[in-house]
Every structure is written in C-alpha cells, then in structure tokens.
Design an enzyme around this catalytic site. Structure first.
Site, PDB file in Angstrom:
ATOM      1  N   ASP A  13       0.809  -1.222   0.000  1.00  0.00           N
ATOM      2  CA  ASP A  13       0.000   0.000   0.000  1.00  0.00           C
ATOM      3  C   ASP A  13       0.842   1.272   0.000  1.00  0.00           C
ATOM      4  OD1 ASP A  13      -2.194  -1.705   0.139  1.00  0.00           O
ATOM      5  OD2 ASP A  13      -2.169  -1.699   2.333  1.00  0.00           O
ATOM      6  N   LYS A  16       1.768   2.130  -5.086  1.00  0.00           N
ATOM      7  CA  LYS A  16       2.338   1.565  -6.325  1.00  0.00           C
ATOM      8  C   LYS A  16       1.413   1.813  -7.525  1.00  0.00           C
ATOM      9  CE  LYS A  16       2.388  -2.475  -4.307  1.00  0.00           C
ATOM     10  NZ  LYS A  16       1.982  -2.065  -2.949  1.00  0.00           N
ATOM     11  N   GLY A  40      -4.592  -4.455  -3.781  1.00  0.00           N
ATOM     12  CA  GLY A  40      -5.587  -3.423  -4.081  1.00  0.00           C
ATOM     13  C   GLY A  40      -4.821  -2.174  -4.464  1.00  0.00           C
ATOM     14  N   HIS A  41      -4.793  -1.860  -5.750  1.00  0.00           N
ATOM     15  CA  HIS A  41      -4.005  -0.721  -6.239  1.00  0.00           C
ATOM     16  C   HIS A  41      -4.953   0.379  -6.688  1.00  0.00           C
ATOM     17  CE1 HIS A  41      -0.335  -3.516  -7.134  1.00  0.00           C
ATOM     18  NE2 HIS A  41      -0.727  -3.546  -5.883  1.00  0.00           N
ATOM     19  N   GLN A 222       1.954  -6.117  -3.143  1.00  0.00           N
ATOM     20  CA  GLN A 222       2.410  -6.200  -1.742  1.00  0.00           C
ATOM     21  C   GLN A 222       3.696  -5.365  -1.581  1.00  0.00           C
ATOM     22  OE1 GLN A 222       1.438  -9.647  -3.231  1.00  0.00           O
ATOM     23  NE2 GLN A 222      -0.484  -8.689  -2.732  1.00  0.00           N
TER      24      GLN A 222
END
Ligand code: GDP
Ligand code: IMO
Ligand code: MG
Length: 424
Positions: A13, A16, A40-41, A222
């Site tokens: 988080d 990225k 989750g991007h 990650q």
C-alpha cells in the site's frame, strides 16, 4: 524510460498503483508478476477512482498492453467482476489484456481453507486477506494446482473432481464447510468461457516486446516486508514480492530489465498482524490514519500506522537493487510539528542496522529515532519540487539518503497531477 520493475519497499500500500499509472504513459506494456487479488491498487483519474486487484494499473491508458504473468494466482470469478467494472466505466479491455496459461487458479476451496486456517490460529494469526492466496500457492508448490491453461482445456472436469475430493478432506480438518463440486464446476466453466480469449502463452508477447525494444513496466504487488523469503516470516504473503520475482513471475532474465523503482511511503503502514517496530498507537498514529485515509483497498480494514522506518527501507533497497525511489504521501505529514525517522533498532543492548531474520527478535526491537522539524504548510497543492518548503525538502532528502537511492518521483496527492518528476 527503459524497462523497469516497480516494487513496494514496506508492507504494501505504498501507492504503487498511482505511480504505475503515472509512468504507464511512457511504457508499452504493464505486467503483473506475482500475488493475486489480495492486492488493491488505487488509481485516481480526475474525479474517478479505480481499485485494481488483478489487472495491471496500466489498463487505464487505452493504448497499453497489459499482461497477467505466470507468477500470479488468479481467481477467475474475481477477475470477471473486475473486468465488468472496467467495461462499465467505459474502459475497453478486450484485445489488450493477456493472461498467462501458466498462472495458477484460485478455487473456492482455497478461500475456505484460508479462512479455516486463520480461524484456527491464535497468537500466530497472520491476518490474511482471506482471498485463498496462501492455499493456492501451496497447491502450486505441492504440484496439486490447476493452471489457467487447464481451466480452458477438455480435461478440466476430471482434474477438478480429483482436487475437490482432496480439498474437502482438508477443509473438514480445519472445521470448514466442504465445497459443492457441481456448483464449482458450473461457475468455473462459465468463467472459462468468458476468459478464454484472454488466456494465452504470454511469453511470446513479452519476448517480442523485448526484441522490438518496447518499454515494459513490471508492477509489483504487496511490499518487500511481505516477501515469503525476506519479509517478517511467517507474517508475510506467499510469493516473492521483491524485484527478483519479476523475472520468474513474467519469464525473462535480469539483463532484460534496466531499472528498479522502490516506492516508499513517507511514513509506514501495515495491514494484518505481525511485528511493526515504528507503529504508533497514539494520536499521531491516529492522525496519519485519518489524513492518509489508511484503510485497506481490498478488505477495508484500518491500516496500522507509524513513523518512517529507514532500517526497513535500506534493507529493501539492498534486496531489490533500487536505482530510483518514488516517495509518496508526503502531504499526509503536512500538519505535524515534528517528525521522527527510525534509523536503527535496539534489542537487549544490541544495535541493529538491518532487519533481523527472526520475528521473535524483531518484535522485541525498539526503534532508535532521529527527529526533524515539520513544515506545517500544505504541500498537496505544489507541482514543482523547487517550491517545496525547506523542511519538507530536507525530510525527503534524508529519507533517500538513509534508504540509499536517489529520488525520482515525489507524490503529494492521489491524483496524476499531484506528482513531481525529479530526474526520472
Ligand atoms: P498500492 O497498493 O501500493 O497501490 O497502494 P493503495 O492504493 O492500496 O494505497 C495507497 C492510497 O494512497 C490510495 O488510496 C491512493 O489513492 C493514495 N495515494 C497515493 N499517493 C498519494 C499521495 O501522494 N498522497 C495522498 N494523500 N494519497 C496518495
Ligand atoms: P498491495 O499490492 C498490504 C497482507 C495481508 C496479510 C498478509 C498475508 O495492495 O500493496 P495474504 O492474503 O496475502 O495471504 O495475506 O499480507 N497483504 C497486504 N498488505 N497490501 C497488499 O497488497 C497486501 N496483500 C497482502 O494483510 O498481512
Ligand atoms: Mg494496496
């Protein structure tokens, strides 16, 4: 921009997705190489917000080719939800998304096992995303997995029946509810039909791109501290999140990549359990969480917050060979009077300047801090690096100096235009 791997330097988080979106305009292909829909991007384009879990963040640029490399574990049902969401937003995916036939498939029994194993853990609970990631990677390494190529092959039904029988035995052992083979088969057959046009041997696409000198951007998921080998084991994910994972997870050699960008958040967050030496359980931690809107993009869980940990960042720099840094979320620190940076750990009278392998030592480590003055004015409206307040400039310079790589990008807000390019 030459071909570049981008990875998180902390516990995920780091921002990225935003940085990939900014850099994607200069790339030809964007490639994911590990993880699954535990990621989750978030990307903000104008007023629209997109959260990508499996599809590379480059998809928001209409002319980019996106590849889901062999190193991922893919939940076909989750992927369809993501595809439908993008199509509904007017983003055309067909013809420019390619999924490796070597990717492993996440099945419903992986999710049930993930939940069951977590429920059975006490002080060693990992706090997983419960997306079935660990069990899917375990199946891969125990050679009992099903790959995307199998999903669209005639023998799928027989293979699935064998796997479900074994999986249901394991589910009963963890006190879970066995899955219904007929339902799984029907759901996955439907998904296979829709995903078939996207599934291919992606190596051809990548190697053609390398030959034609196209620019490839590898999007890590990650972060370094969640790496299965180098993270805070066992409180980690199940893949190699470090830059080396891009070669095995996409299918090319180290010499075919020129740059490695490390994304570092200007403070630290972690979601899930496990040691976190600079965690703040006070009003400063609460401020970072509130101002930084630190809630998991996948599970919605509040993220734990703390000061920047330069021991972690330096460790990540060495493991990944960062050539450049992208520093994100500087604006979240705007209101603070003083800011601390952890420069070493202390445990039982011993000083550590790198992350110890043992989680038992790490959880007893106390951070050694240096303190800097804050800038107490808004950086979120700035667009030029030269306009940064002195104290903010000194803070960013110190982060890069302690980490061990030069600054390339500074981000002061979630949107594309809140980004300063500094020599990258
Ligand atoms: P990722 O998993 O590394 O892609 O990061 P996430 O998307 O899970 O979390 C990063 C969050 O910070 C998202 O909500 C982004 O929109 C947001 N973000 C990214 N860069 C910045 C920044 O420079 N400032 C602020 N305030 N938010 C940012
Ligand atoms: P992005 O790509 C932050 C964490 C989970 C848990 C551990 C293991 O958005 O940065 P898993 O479900 O992978 O078996 O969970 O890893 N985790 C993440 N934390 N960002 C992520 O992805 C994460 N993906 C997994 O919270 O602690
Ligand atoms: Mg995330």
């Amino acid at each position: 921009m030459p071909s570049t791997i981008l990875v998180g330097a902390q516990w995920g988080d780091e921002g990225k997705g935003k940085i990939i979106d900014v850099l994607a305009s200069e790339a030809d292909l964007v490639v994911r190489f590990q993880g699954g829909n535990n990621a989750g991007h978030t990307v903000k384009v104008g007023d629209a917000k997109y959260v990508l879990h499996l599809i590379p963040s480059g998809i928001l640029h209409p002319d980019k080719v996106c590849v889901i490399g062999n190193g991922l574990v893919v939940d076909p049902l989750a992927l369809l939800v993501e595809l439908d969401g993008l199509e509904q937003s007017g983003i055309k995916v067909a013809g420019r998304l390619f999924i490796s036939d070597r990717c492993h498939v996440v099945l419903p029994y992986h999710r049930v096992l993930d939940e069951g194993r977590e429920a059975g853990r006490a002080s060693d609970r990992i706090g997983t995303t419960k997306r079935g990631i660990g069990p899917a990677y375990s199946a891969k390494t125990s050679r009992t997995g099903i790959r995307m190529g199998d999903l669209v092959s005639p023998g799928f039904e027989e293979l699935l029946a064998i796997r479900i029988e074994d999986a249901n035995r394991a589910i009963l052992e963890v006190g879970g509810k066995p899955v219904d083979g007929a339902v799984v088969l029907a759901d996955y057959r439907r998904a296979a039909e829709r995903l078939k046009p996207y599934i291919t041997d992606t190596l051809g696409i990548l190697h053609e791109a390398v030959k034609a000198d196209r620019k490839i951007l590898f999007e890590g998921a990650q972060g370094t501290m969640l790496d299965i080998d180098y993270g805070t084991y066992p409180f980690v994910t199940s893949s190699n999140t470090t830059a080396g994972g891009a070669c095995t997870g996409a299918g090319l050699g180290p010499g075919q990549v020129q740059h490695v960008i490390g994304v570092i958040k200007a403070y630290t967050t972690r979601v899930g359990d496990g040691p976190f030496p600079t965690e703040l359980k006070d009003s400063v931690g609460e401020t970072l969480g509130r101002v930084g809107v630190e809630f998991g993009a996948t599970t919605g869980r509040p993220r734990r917050c703390g000061w920047f940990d330069a021991v972690v960042a330096r460790y990540a720099c060495r493991l990944n060979g960062f050539t450049t840094l992208a520093v994100t979320k500087l604006d979240v620190l705007d209101s603070l009077k003083t800011i601390k940076i952890c420069v070493a750990y202390e445990c039982d009278g011993k000083l550590y300047d790198t992350v110890p392998a043992s989680v038992h030592i790490l959880e007893r480590c106390r951070p050694v801090y240096e303190e800097m003055g804050g800038w107490q004015c808004a950086t979120s409206t700035l667009t030029r690096y030269e306009d940064l307040p002195d104290a903010a400039y000194r803070y960013v310079a110190r982060l890069c100096e302690l980490t061990g790589a030069p600054l390339g990008i500074l981000s002061v807000g979630p949107r594309r235009d809140s980004t300063m390019r500094v020599g990258l």
